[in-house]
Motif scaffolding. Sequence first.
Motif, short mmCIF file in Angstrom:
data_model
loop_
_atom_site.label_atom_id
_atom_site.label_comp_id
_atom_site.label_asym_id
_atom_site.label_seq_id
_atom_site.Cartn_x
_atom_site.Cartn_y
_atom_site.Cartn_z
N SER A 28 0.85 -1.18 0.00
CA SER A 28 0.00 0.00 0.00
C SER A 28 0.89 1.25 0.00
O SER A 28 1.96 1.24 0.63
N ASN A 29 0.49 2.23 -0.77
CA ASN A 29 1.22 3.50 -0.84
C ASN A 29 2.45 3.47 -1.75
O ASN A 29 3.18 4.45 -1.83
N VAL A 30 2.68 2.35 -2.44
CA VAL A 30 3.86 2.25 -3.30
C VAL A 30 3.70 3.12 -4.56
O VAL A 30 4.67 3.46 -5.23
N GLY A 31 2.43 3.47 -4.86
CA GLY A 31 2.15 4.28 -6.05
C GLY A 31 1.43 3.49 -7.14
O GLY A 31 1.47 3.84 -8.32
N SER A 57 -1.95 2.94 -7.68
CA SER A 57 -3.07 3.63 -8.34
C SER A 57 -2.55 4.70 -9.28
O SER A 57 -3.04 4.83 -10.41
N ARG A 103 -8.14 4.74 -7.51
CA ARG A 103 -8.19 5.79 -6.51
C ARG A 103 -6.84 6.00 -5.82
O ARG A 103 -6.29 5.10 -5.22
N VAL A 104 -6.34 7.21 -5.96
CA VAL A 104 -5.08 7.56 -5.31
C VAL A 104 -5.39 8.09 -3.92
O VAL A 104 -6.23 8.96 -3.76
N SER A 105 -4.72 7.56 -2.94
CA SER A 105 -5.02 7.99 -1.58
C SER A 105 -3.77 8.46 -0.86
O SER A 105 -2.73 7.81 -0.89
N LYS A 115 8.12 5.91 -8.24
CA LYS A 115 8.58 7.20 -7.71
C LYS A 115 10.03 7.50 -8.10
O LYS A 115 10.79 8.07 -7.32
N SER A 172 7.93 6.59 -13.11
CA SER A 172 7.41 7.67 -12.28
C SER A 172 6.04 8.08 -12.82
O SER A 172 5.89 8.38 -14.00
N ALA A 173 5.06 8.08 -11.93
CA ALA A 173 3.73 8.55 -12.31
C ALA A 173 3.73 10.07 -12.35
O ALA A 173 2.86 10.70 -12.95
N GLU A 174 4.71 10.64 -11.70
CA GLU A 174 4.84 12.10 -11.61
C GLU A 174 5.29 12.68 -12.95
O GLU A 174 4.67 13.59 -13.47
P1 GDP Z 1 -1.18 3.03 -3.83
O1 GDP Z 1 -1.64 2.98 -2.41
O2 GDP Z 1 -0.09 2.06 -4.09
O3 GDP Z 1 -2.27 2.95 -4.83
O4 GDP Z 1 -0.44 4.46 -4.00
P2 GDP Z 1 -1.01 5.81 -4.61
O5 GDP Z 1 -1.00 5.79 -6.08
O6 GDP Z 1 -2.30 6.13 -3.92
O7 GDP Z 1 0.13 6.84 -4.14
C1 GDP Z 1 0.54 6.96 -2.81
C2 GDP Z 1 1.20 8.31 -2.61
O8 GDP Z 1 2.42 8.38 -3.37
C3 GDP Z 1 0.36 9.48 -3.08
O9 GDP Z 1 0.57 10.55 -2.20
C4 GDP Z 1 0.90 9.80 -4.47
O10 GDP Z 1 0.71 11.13 -4.82
C5 GDP Z 1 2.38 9.46 -4.30
N1 GDP Z 1 2.98 9.01 -5.58
C6 GDP Z 1 2.53 8.03 -6.36
N2 GDP Z 1 3.31 7.88 -7.45
C7 GDP Z 1 4.29 8.81 -7.37
C8 GDP Z 1 5.41 9.17 -8.20
O11 GDP Z 1 5.69 8.59 -9.26
N3 GDP Z 1 6.20 10.19 -7.77
C9 GDP Z 1 5.96 10.85 -6.60
N4 GDP Z 1 6.81 11.81 -6.26
N5 GDP Z 1 4.92 10.53 -5.80
C10 GDP Z 1 4.08 9.54 -6.17
#
Ligand code: GDP
Length: 175
Positions: free
Chosen positions: A10-13, A15, A29-31, A120, A152-154
């Motif tokens: 969870s939180n790995v990025g 979504s 859903r991004v959380s 990330k 990177s999703a960013e």
């Molecule tokens: P999930 O729980 O794996 O689905 O993770 P999320 O996509 O919800 O992302 C978790 C957190 O990491 C959020 O605050 C996102 O904005 C951040 N995040 C996700 N991908 C990236 C990325 O490629 N770069 C950066 N800097 N932050 C990211």
Amino acid sequence: RPEFVFSGRSNVGKSSLINKLCNRKNLARVSATPGKTATINFYRVDNVYFVDLPGYGYAKVSNAERQRWDDLINSYFEAERHLTILVQLLDSRHAPSADDRQMLEYLRYHRIPFVAALTKGDKLKKSQQAAALAEFESLLAEYDCRKVFLTSAENGQGVEELRSYFASCLLESEA
Ligand code: GDP
């Protein structure tokens, strides 16, 4: 339909990367705060499914919840007939955690074909990126990982490469 499966802590990025891959803002859903709903989400993307496995690795989960997660994952892989490739997400900045390793062992044991997406990547300096990639590549080879992508999703790094890899998997499965 062919299924592309996404797995990670969870939180790995997860979504964020799924959304980026399909050019959507809110498909997954991004959380900021990790949610608790452990369900498998199927997103129809053109003629394939993106399968979003529930994130693991919450600090505080009861044994019952953990069991529910295990049952869900097992039932998915036992029933699975359409898996094209699984994408295991790992934070590019950190060595795999204990639960990441458990997942990797599960994938190897069940011979589930997978690649890794290091997430990330924008948080790493250019000079750190090649080193991180090389380190993960040698570690993940032990788990029969087919390929490692720094993403990177960013800023979209690695996303096009992952898309073309998916396309090549589809061609291969049709051949
Ligand atoms: P999930 O729980 O794996 O689905 O993770 P999320 O996509 O919800 O992302 C978790 C957190 O990491 C959020 O605050 C996102 O904005 C951040 N995040 C996700 N991908 C990236 C990325 O490629 N770069 C950066 N800097 N932050 C990211």
